[in-house]
Design an enzyme around this catalytic site. Sequence first.
Site, PDB file in Angstrom:
ATOM      1  N   VAL A 101       1.623  -1.370   1.178  1.00 48.52           N
ATOM      2  CA  VAL A 101       0.187  -1.328   1.459  1.00 48.52           C
ATOM      3  C   VAL A 101      -0.604  -1.836   0.250  1.00 48.52           C
ATOM      4  O   VAL A 101      -1.591  -2.552   0.391  1.00 48.52           O
ATOM      5  CB  VAL A 101      -0.268   0.102   1.845  1.00 48.52           C
ATOM      6  CG1 VAL A 101      -1.778   0.155   2.058  1.00 48.52           C
ATOM      7  CG2 VAL A 101       0.463   0.567   3.105  1.00 48.52           C
ATOM      8  N   CYS A 102      -0.131  -1.482  -0.936  1.00 50.36           N
ATOM      9  CA  CYS A 102      -0.861  -1.797  -2.170  1.00 50.36           C
ATOM     10  C   CYS A 102      -1.233  -3.274  -2.336  1.00 50.36           C
ATOM     11  O   CYS A 102      -2.386  -3.577  -2.645  1.00 50.36           O
ATOM     12  CB  CYS A 102      -0.084  -1.321  -3.390  1.00 50.36           C
ATOM     13  SG  CYS A 102       0.217   0.458  -3.400  1.00 50.36           S
ATOM     14  N   PRO A 103      -0.281  -4.205  -2.121  1.00 50.23           N
ATOM     15  CA  PRO A 103      -0.683  -5.598  -2.360  1.00 50.23           C
ATOM     16  C   PRO A 103      -1.775  -6.068  -1.408  1.00 50.23           C
ATOM     17  O   PRO A 103      -2.576  -6.927  -1.778  1.00 50.23           O
ATOM     18  CB  PRO A 103       0.611  -6.388  -2.181  1.00 50.23           C
ATOM     19  CG  PRO A 103       1.538  -5.504  -1.441  1.00 50.23           C
ATOM     20  CD  PRO A 103       1.133  -4.095  -1.777  1.00 50.23           C
TER      21      PRO A 103
END
Length: 181
Positions: free
Chosen positions: A52-54
């Site tokens: 999810v972070c990128p």
Amino acid sequence: MTDKRMVAKQAPRFEMDAVMPNKEFGKVSLEQNMKEDKWTVLFWYPMDFTFVCPTEITALSDRYDEFEDLDAEVIGVSTDTIHTHKAWINTHRDDNGLGDLNYPLAADTNHEVSREYGVLIEEEGVALRGLFIISPEGELMYSVVNHNNIGRDVDETLRVLQALQTGGLCPANWKPGQATL
């Protein structure tokens, strides 16, 4: 754990090592942004090389010029090291990397700043997804922390920043350009 109110108080000061947009190592600090009369959009994400972070980090980077136009500096933070950050930035987006970023990624390896902002999951040593908007005077104006499974909305972050900058009362569903109360 005792939760303490942070909004409408002075934000905890910080200085952290970071990978700068030019991919060199440097430092970021709230004091520096305040000296430059800038708003600070400070956000935490749990870990480098995750899924999810990128999507969030690159979405914010792709719209960085809009934050810059609003005199805001964006700083991303995790508990990973600057070396892990740099490796992730040097990984192409097609390979679950970040590619070039327009703002710094800071490393809170001793968890001090994450703890001060109330986003640290102590038993895991990683941060929740926290987003904080701090005025040029150092006042914490906005805080939202959510579960790590859910990415944040860049449009909403920009909307809130612009609402705060009006200095007025913004009704529900207020959009930039609309009247304040």
